[in-house]
Design a protein around this motif. Structure first.
Motif, PDB file in Angstrom:
ATOM      1  N   SER A 105       0.847  -1.190   0.000  1.00 14.59           N
ATOM      2  CA  SER A 105       0.000   0.000   0.000  1.00 14.59           C
ATOM      3  C   SER A 105       0.882   1.239   0.000  1.00 14.59           C
ATOM      4  O   SER A 105       1.838   1.338   0.761  1.00 14.59           O
ATOM      5  N   ARG A 106       0.552   2.150  -0.891  1.00 18.02           N
ATOM      6  CA  ARG A 106       1.246   3.441  -0.883  1.00 18.02           C
ATOM      7  C   ARG A 106       0.197   4.523  -1.007  1.00 18.02           C
ATOM      8  O   ARG A 106      -0.618   4.517  -1.926  1.00 18.02           O
ATOM      9  N   THR A 107       0.199   5.426  -0.062  1.00 18.63           N
ATOM     10  CA  THR A 107      -0.798   6.500  -0.081  1.00 18.63           C
ATOM     11  C   THR A 107      -0.112   7.845   0.061  1.00 18.63           C
ATOM     12  O   THR A 107       1.045   7.925   0.471  1.00 18.63           O
ATOM     13  N   PHE A 108      -0.866   8.873  -0.279  1.00 14.26           N
ATOM     14  CA  PHE A 108      -0.324  10.231  -0.229  1.00 14.26           C
ATOM     15  C   PHE A 108      -1.316  11.119   0.487  1.00 14.26           C
ATOM     16  O   PHE A 108      -2.522  11.057   0.221  1.00 14.26           O
ATOM     17  N   VAL A 109      -0.802  11.900   1.399  1.00 12.49           N
ATOM     18  CA  VAL A 109      -1.680  12.888   2.024  1.00 12.49           C
ATOM     19  C   VAL A 109      -1.034  14.258   1.899  1.00 12.49           C
ATOM     20  O   VAL A 109       0.185  14.392   1.843  1.00 12.49           O
ATOM     21  N   HIS A 110      -1.898  15.263   1.841  1.00 12.18           N
ATOM     22  CA  HIS A 110      -1.417  16.619   1.618  1.00 12.18           C
ATOM     23  C   HIS A 110      -0.562  17.107   2.784  1.00 12.18           C
ATOM     24  O   HIS A 110      -0.558  16.514   3.863  1.00 12.18           O
ATOM     25  N   GLN A 111       0.127  18.185   2.543  1.00 11.36           N
ATOM     26  CA  GLN A 111       1.144  18.676   3.464  1.00 11.36           C
ATOM     27  C   GLN A 111       0.654  18.863   4.894  1.00 11.36           C
ATOM     28  O   GLN A 111       1.350  18.557   5.845  1.00 11.36           O
ATOM     29  N   LYS A 112      -0.562  19.362   5.047  1.00  8.24           N
ATOM     30  CA  LYS A 112      -1.046  19.706   6.394  1.00  8.24           C
ATOM     31  C   LYS A 112      -1.933  18.611   6.989  1.00  8.24           C
ATOM     32  O   LYS A 112      -2.652  18.847   7.958  1.00  8.24           O
ATOM     33  N   ALA A 113      -1.898  17.440   6.397  1.00 10.91           N
ATOM     34  CA  ALA A 113      -2.810  16.382   6.834  1.00 10.91           C
ATOM     35  C   ALA A 113      -2.559  15.994   8.281  1.00 10.91           C
ATOM     36  O   ALA A 113      -1.440  16.075   8.785  1.00 10.91           O
ATOM     37  N   SER A 114      -3.632  15.550   8.936  1.00 12.17           N
ATOM     38  CA  SER A 114      -3.507  15.053  10.307  1.00 12.17           C
ATOM     39  C   SER A 114      -3.225  13.557  10.263  1.00 12.17           C
ATOM     40  O   SER A 114      -3.393  12.906   9.236  1.00 12.17           O
ATOM     41  N   ILE A 115      -2.815  13.049  11.416  1.00 10.70           N
ATOM     42  CA  ILE A 115      -2.581  11.603  11.527  1.00 10.70           C
ATOM     43  C   ILE A 115      -3.860  10.844  11.171  1.00 10.70           C
ATOM     44  O   ILE A 115      -3.830   9.825  10.497  1.00 10.70           O
ATOM     45  N   GLU A 116      -4.990  11.384  11.592  1.00  2.47           N
ATOM     46  CA  GLU A 116      -6.241  10.699  11.312  1.00  2.47           C
ATOM     47  C   GLU A 116      -6.489  10.602   9.804  1.00  2.47           C
ATOM     48  O   GLU A 116      -6.877   9.551   9.304  1.00  2.47           O
ATOM     49  N   GLU A 117      -6.241  11.713   9.088  1.00  2.00           N
ATOM     50  CA  GLU A 117      -6.416  11.666   7.636  1.00  2.00           C
ATOM     51  C   GLU A 117      -5.497  10.618   7.017  1.00  2.00           C
ATOM     52  O   GLU A 117      -5.880   9.878   6.111  1.00  2.00           O
ATOM     53  N   ALA A 118      -4.275  10.573   7.539  1.00  4.40           N
ATOM     54  CA  ALA A 118      -3.308   9.632   6.988  1.00  4.40           C
ATOM     55  C   ALA A 118      -3.718   8.191   7.255  1.00  4.40           C
ATOM     56  O   ALA A 118      -3.663   7.337   6.358  1.00  4.40           O
ATOM     57  N   THR A 119      -4.161   7.924   8.484  1.00  7.51           N
ATOM     58  CA  THR A 119      -4.499   6.529   8.796  1.00  7.51           C
ATOM     59  C   THR A 119      -5.769   6.103   8.058  1.00  7.51           C
ATOM     60  O   THR A 119      -5.874   4.976   7.595  1.00  7.51           O
ATOM     61  N   THR A 120      -6.718   7.029   7.930  1.00  7.96           N
ATOM     62  CA  THR A 120      -7.924   6.694   7.176  1.00  7.96           C
ATOM     63  C   THR A 120      -7.565   6.383   5.729  1.00  7.96           C
ATOM     64  O   THR A 120      -8.042   5.405   5.144  1.00  7.96           O
ATOM     65  N   ALA A 121      -6.702   7.213   5.157  1.00  6.90           N
ATOM     66  CA  ALA A 121      -6.286   6.995   3.770  1.00  6.90           C
ATOM     67  C   ALA A 121      -5.639   5.620   3.626  1.00  6.90           C
ATOM     68  O   ALA A 121      -5.914   4.871   2.680  1.00  6.90           O
TER      69      ALA A 121
END
Lengths: 461, 576
Positions: free
Chosen positions: A303-319
């Protein structure tokens, strides 16, 4: 305040290239969306339905196939946009997107401002609704974000663009959105993980056999429960959901006096681990289930995902969680779609190896964001190039297909023995099993051979 | 340099009970530059030895040396080889022949025995320095055919290989690997003593609580692979679909593991300790499962439960899994009694003896041994004898049952029965008022309409019920006037020293429970440790203590002109 949409600068020239004097082009807006902002990573023209190529068969759904014969190669008016066709495109493209990225909406290029015409607006809204409906049909694809959808109109005469956001929940109200083309609209944090599956699913004897599709859906459901319950830890640091992804690794550096060559941390891949909770139970228990069959899911999912610069940990883990499920769901869906008939016919014992397509990653031009494609056994990177071309309107080199992340399984490993890997040698004293005896016989034979060899050697020298 | 040597006072007490020459094994914990000896075992069985026993010890407690009682140290060097935890095993020589200086200690350093001096730590000192961590988790496993053992073994190996993560709610700490030192959370855990929960006030009480205040930890299993790791298969997920009828064993394995750690342990050290505790637990389980598989048919096969004990003076908790077959379990208990030099006439490893954890206590569950927090009686040169072991404090209004004004003797009886339960003499539940009344009707002591009534019962009835329900013999001691109570010192002392059971006292007036006696033989000064069943409040120890619901009472507590009957339950013999 309306939404602000940031799109990579080079996408403007892509839009310009799609302009035509006598008709409309429709396509999908792909990217990440946050509470107030959207980051567009790619725009993909929906391929004209009448095009004769391999993709057509898989793309076209039965309802539109009759229609497609009469559809011209381009769209004359907004009302001619084939919404189920676009929705199908959206589903195929969603499979290719990393978790945390979605089909954000649609773009229309044509001679006119669609938003000025009520009928056109209705049509565009209906296209978006159809897309949402289609993407919602397999919930493990996580095809719909909970934010608003975008509609971008690019006037090929005035070369002006107008963007609106559409909130399905508030009776389809259109709100103005600000669209900005920018170089490096955001820096992306790249997260990677690799899940090692090895789980046995059993089919109880007293249960009526389900279709293969249903069985695979049950597996998806079960894996989804596991993945969603998991604790995600990025770079070995457990952090609160509200923390910023940017903060990861800082604590470490503070203590280590920040090495000078280590400053460009955002370009580094962040490694994530998944931990599944093992909640306590009152006491151990055992149950014996008589089964008619078993399905063992085994292999690794990258799995490889990308989150924007200001993303929170929650956004990252959900992604990340959505990426794992989206990828697994995509493969299984593609697999059951590819099967011509159900193989439940043969009642006798047998071993079938289901090989869903494997994931390969392709980086977008001028971006580190990668999209996925799925290759069936026997397919090579050139097949990926075809789908990238058709579905994403992307020309990429074969060499930029990262195809070694997940390898192709060796089917013989699963067929060589009915017992195979799944049932290692039994040590329990169970008289009904005679494998052990067989092994003794083999062991004895080997010992005997060794003895013979030793005797022979002795005599020879 | 030789480590500093510390020995638990419980070891010294147990040594005092040894009679015969023997070779024993010592167990202890190493911390800083010290070795703290906590317990020992005897070499008694060919099948059960210190290596297997080590699996029953909380993690961090290891085999650390050899104890020789009245003997020569011929084969100690061979015995030292079993000691893995330190390069300097301990030799402790004990003599039963002399009373002074009967303990000699040596560290084995550079192939030589070097005399070591030691310091004795009380159980209270140890409790202040160390605590238990209790890891509770569940592994959901399944296996085709009967390779249940291999499946558990594999789970254990995964945990040992760093696949586990742990969460300590206290302090909200995640422990995700031995290299957690890199992630910045290597601070002290400070698992400080929670005085509130156990009702200890900080100053006057010098015993560790009977209800264990372990810190709970939960577990996670990593399903993702490590960066750069070569483990497992590299191919994309496939599904092997096997159509064949077979029996699948689905099982839930309970992990309930203990670790004995310093209260100021570092988070980084704790990870490997927890892994070790889980592994000991699973190895114990593997042994138990192996045994069960050898004696049971598959369809009746069960995974026995993990249970913890803390026999008096053993110095630490012990974790066992008993065979489901009662005969075999009894045999195992006998072995354990001999192995730990525990008397065979008293149960230590029965269900009632299972240790109580603070975290498992229900809200408003009767308190255990409230008297242990009562300050000393304050009599000069007193002979003191107290109830032995554990009981639960039963009193008015518990379990939402209104017996205010009539149920005191019933409650005193419940307290006594709880003692027999907690000492492992019985597995019968503590009877309700109704059950007690029914019992008295059944034996013909009371008419039928007694059931459901609010009639008092007295010492005689309490005795009948104990005899009938638990098969326990009792003695009744009659005191014609309250004044005479002051002369019961020697009798009560003898009761508590030999029987150790709580006494119910009733008669013309209210019923009470006597838990101990303190008296001065020369001055005749006497106090009684009373547990009062007339308390109507909730289970808050400080209130109970400060209002005197449990405390030392003078002879004036008894009414001078009233008569009293004492019901003295006798401790059964030989039911291990």
């Amino acid at each position: 305040m309306g939404r602000t949409v940031y799109a990579e600068e080079y996408l403007l020239s892509y839009l310009m290239s799609l302009m035509r004097p006598d008709g409309y082009t429709i396509g999908l807006i792909l990217g990440q969306s946050t509470a107030q902002k959207d980051y567009v990573v790619h725009l993909a023209r929906t391929p004209p339905p009448a095009a004769k190529d391999v993709i057509e068969e898989t793309l076209i759904s039965s309802t539109t196939s009759i229609h497609s014969d009469t559809t011209p190669k381009y769209i004359k008016t907004i009302n001619d946009i084939p919404d189920t066709w676009v929705a199908d495109h959206a589903k195929h493209v969603t499979r290719m997107l990393p978790g945390g990225m979605w089909v954000l909406g649609i773009f229309v290029i044509g001679p006119g401002d669609s938003f000025n015409d009520n009928n056109s607006v209705l049509r565009l809204k209906s296209v978006v609704t159809t897309i949402r409906k289609n993407l919602g049909s397999n919930k493990y694809l996580y095809g719909n974000n909970d934010k608003e959808n975008l509609i971008l109109n690019f006037n090929s005469i005035t070369q002006k663009f107008i963007c609106k956001s559409l909130d399905i929940d508030t009776a389809g109200m259109l709100k103005p959105a600000e669209w900005k083309f920018q170089a490096k609209a955001t820096k992306w944090h790249q997260l990677e993980t690799c899940i090692g599956f090895d789980r046995l699913f059993v089919i109880p004897l007293d249960k009526n056999p389900d279709t293969l599709k249903k069985q695979l859906q049950d597996i998806l459901k079960s894996i989804s429960e596991t993945v969603n319950s998991a604790l995600i830890v990025i770079e070995g640091e457990h952090r609160s959901p509200d923390d910023a992804v940017e903060a990861i690794g800082r604590r470490k550096k503070d203590r280590r006096e920040m090495k000078s060559n280590d400053s460009n941390s955002i370009d580094k891949t962040l490694h994530a681990s998944l931990y599944v909770p093992c909640p306590k139970i009152p006491s151990s228990n055992v149950s014996l289930v008589s089964c008619s069959a078993s399905m063992r899911l085994v292999g690794q999912l990258v799995s490889r995902t990308f989150v924007h610069q200001k993303a929170s940990i929650e956004e990252a883990t959900t992604a990340l969680k959505q990426d794992i499920m989206r990828s697994l769901a995509s493969r299984l869906e593609m697999h059951w779609d590819s099967l011509i008939e159900e193989e439940n016919g043969s009642p006798e014992e047998n071993v079938t190896l289901h090989e869903p397509p494997r994931r390969v990653l392709v980086a977008l031009p001028q971006s580190k964001v990668t999209l996925s494609d799925y290759l069936f056994p026997g397919e090579g990177p050139q097949e990926a190039l075809v789908s990238l071309q058709e579905l994403l309107d992307l020309e990429v080199q074969e060499s930029s297909v990262q195809k070694e992340l997940e390898l192709q399984a060796d089917p013989s490993e699963f067929y060589e023995d009915n017992e195979g890997e799944t049932a290692p040698m039994d040590r329990a004293k169970d008289p009904t099993e005679n494998n052990q005896l067989d092994l003794y016989v083999i062991a004895l034979s080997l010992a005997f051979l060794a003895l013979v060899a030793a005797v022979l050697l002795h005599q020879l020298y | 340099m030789a480590p500093k040597l510390k020995i638990s006072s419980s070891v010294i007490q147990r040594l005092g009970k040894l009679k015969n020459p023997s070779t024993c094994r010592l167990y202890g914990v190493i911390f800083d530059d010290s070795l703290l000896v906590l317990s020992f075992s005897l070499d008694v069985s060919n099948t059960y030895n210190s290596r297997i026993f080590q699996l029953s010890l909380p993690a961090e407690i290891y085999l650390c040396g050899v104890l020789i009682v009245d003997g020569e140290e011929e084969d100690i060097y061979k015995a030292f080889k079993d000691v893995d935890v330190t390069d300097n095993p301990l030799l402790l020589k004990y003599s039963t022949k002399i009373t002074e200086c009967n303990i000699e200690t040596f560290f084995y350093i550079h192939q030589k025995l070097e005399i070591a001096s030691f310091e004795i730590l009380s159980e209270y000192d140890i409790w202040q320095k160390f605590t238990y961590i209790r890891l509770e988790a569940n592994l959901s496993l399944n296996s085709q055919r009967w390779n249940i053992l291999e499946t558990i073994e594999e789970a254990r190996k995964n945990i040992a290989a760093g696949k586990a993560g742990f969460y300590l709610p206290k302090g909200n700490v995640y422990l995700l690997g031995e290299d957690a030192v890199d992630t910045g959370n290597s601070e002290l855990l400070n698992l400080s003593i929670n005085y509130e929960g156990i009702g200890h006030s900080k100053h006057d009480v010098k015993t560790p609580p009977r209800v264990v205040d372990a810190f709970s930890v939960s577990m996670y299993l990593k399903v993702s692979k490590d960066r750069l790791s070569d483990e497992g298969v590299k191919y994309a997920p496939v599904i092997q679909h096997v159509k064949r009828e077979f029996d699948c064993l689905e099982f839930q394995v309970k992990i309930d593991a203990l670790a004995f750690v310093r209260r100021d342990i570092l988070t980084t050290t704790l990870y490997s300790t927890l892994v070790e505790s889980a592994c000991r637990n699973l190895r114990l389980l593997e042994r138990a499962v192996q045994h069960e598989l050898s004696v049971h048919k598959m369809d009746s096969f069960k995974i026995p439960d993990i249970v913890h004990f803390r026999p008096q003076n053993i110095g630490h908790l012990l974790t066992f899994i008993f065979p489901t077959n009662e005969e075999t379990a009894l045999e195992f208990r006998r072995t354990l009694h001999d192995f730990l030099a525990l008397p065979r006439n008293q149960p230590y490893f029965r269900n009632g003896n299972i240790v109580k954890f603070q975290g498992d206590m229900r809200k408003n569950e009767p308190l255990i041994n409230p008297h242990e927090s009562v300050p000393s009686p304050g009599i000069v040169d007193a002979k003191v004898a107290l109830v032995d072991g554990l009981y639960a404090y039963y009193h008015y209004m518990q379990d939402n049952f209104d017996d205010n004004g009539w149920g005191c003797a019933y409650r005193s009886l419940q307290t006594i029965i709880s003692w027999f339960r907690l000492q492992g003499y019985t597995e019968k539940s503590v009877p309700t008022h109704n059950t007690i009344q029914k019992c008295l009707v059944d034996i013909g002591d009371k008419p039928y309409d007694f059931i459901g009534s609010k009639q008092w019962i007295g010492s005689m009835e309490v005795g009948f019920v104990l005899e009938t329900l638990l098969g326990i013999t009792i003695k009744i001691n009659r005191v014609s006037v309250g004044e005479e109570m002051a002369s019961l010192g020697p009798m009560l002392e003898s009761h508590f020293a030999t029987q150790g059971t709580p006494i119910m006292i009733g008669g013309g007036v209210l019923a009470h429970t006597i838990l101990g006696v303190a008296y001065n033989e020369t001055t005749g000064d006497i106090k009684f440790l009373i547990l009062d069943p007339h308390y109507t409040g909730v289970e808050i120890l400080p209130t109970i203590l400060s209002k005197g619901w449990c405390g030392w009472k003078t002879k004036d507590f008894w009414k001078k002109d009233a008569f009293y009957n004492l019901c003295l339950p006798q401790r059964p013999v030989s039911r291990i």
